[in-house]
Design a protein around this motif. Structure first.
Motif, short mmCIF file in Angstrom:
data_model
loop_
_atom_site.label_atom_id
_atom_site.label_comp_id
_atom_site.label_asym_id
_atom_site.label_seq_id
_atom_site.Cartn_x
_atom_site.Cartn_y
_atom_site.Cartn_z
N TYR A 81 11.08 -11.71 -39.57
CA TYR A 81 11.47 -12.71 -41.22
C TYR A 81 10.77 -12.11 -42.23
O TYR A 81 11.00 -11.82 -43.54
CB TYR A 81 11.14 -14.27 -40.86
CG TYR A 81 12.61 -14.90 -40.04
CD1 TYR A 81 12.86 -15.89 -40.31
CD2 TYR A 81 12.55 -14.63 -38.72
CE1 TYR A 81 13.70 -16.68 -39.80
CE2 TYR A 81 13.45 -14.90 -37.48
CZ TYR A 81 14.12 -15.72 -38.02
OH TYR A 81 15.39 -16.53 -37.78
N LYS A 83 9.89 -9.57 -43.28
CA LYS A 83 9.98 -7.99 -43.56
C LYS A 83 11.35 -8.28 -44.06
O LYS A 83 11.72 -7.42 -45.16
CB LYS A 83 10.31 -7.28 -41.91
CG LYS A 83 10.74 -5.88 -41.95
CD LYS A 83 11.39 -4.77 -40.86
CE LYS A 83 11.48 -3.74 -40.68
NZ LYS A 83 11.55 -2.98 -39.69
N TYR A 84 12.41 -9.25 -43.82
CA TYR A 84 13.78 -9.33 -44.44
C TYR A 84 13.83 -10.27 -45.17
O TYR A 84 15.17 -9.86 -46.54
CB TYR A 84 14.64 -8.94 -43.33
CG TYR A 84 14.82 -8.03 -42.25
CD1 TYR A 84 15.89 -7.74 -42.73
CD2 TYR A 84 14.17 -8.08 -41.32
CE1 TYR A 84 15.51 -5.62 -42.34
CE2 TYR A 84 14.09 -7.27 -40.30
CZ TYR A 84 15.21 -5.89 -40.87
OH TYR A 84 15.37 -4.68 -39.96
#
Length: 149
Positions: A81, A83-84
């Motif tokens: 989560y 990371k994005y």
């Protein structure tokens, strides 16, 4: 000395931000019931094997249940989560999933996924047949092939 103190405060601030972000990700995972969906999936997985191997002892799954504990899985999800999604993204997602529309999406997601998968599988199967039929027509293949001479 001043540089060391400033660096210490900077690192402390980064750590606090990271923990804040992690807490928000945990909240988002909780709101979307992702952790519960995983538990349901694991239960279905166990049921599949219990139906296939009826003589499994009652305690067979105890060791695996520890591996599949929701908290352990949430810990695996957090870096993904992060990371994005930015902290602001997480805040907006939390706001959305707390709305009636967000809650309705969460409630209906399992059915949406099941039906979408079924429709997609049927579509791909028909599409694959269409492609194979066209290839067979192009190369003048016959089904079944003509008898050997």
């Amino acid at each position: 000395m001043k540089k060391g103190i400033i660096l210490g405060f900077l690192l402390l601030g980064i750590n606090a931000f990271s923990q804040s972000n992690e807490a928000k990700v945990r909240e988002l995972i909780s709101i979307t019931r992702s952790d519960r969906m995983l538990s349901i999936g694991f239960k279905e997985f166990m049921d599949h094997y219990n139906n296939k191997y009826k003589d499994l002892p009652d305690n067979f799954w105890d060791e695996f249940k520890k591996d599949m504990a929701p908290e352990r899985i949430v810990t695996l999800y957090i870096p993904i989560y992060k990371k994005y999604f930015s902290d602001a993204d997480i805040d907006e997602l939390i706001k959305f999933y707390k709305t009636p529309a967000g809650q309705k999406l969460i409630e209906n997601m399992p059915s949406l996924m099941t039906e979408s998968t079924e429709v997609t599988n049927k579509f791909v199967e028909a599409f694959n047949k269409k492609v194979n039929d066209k290839i067979n027509e192009h190369y003048h293949f016959q089904n079944p092939p003509p008898p050997a001479r």
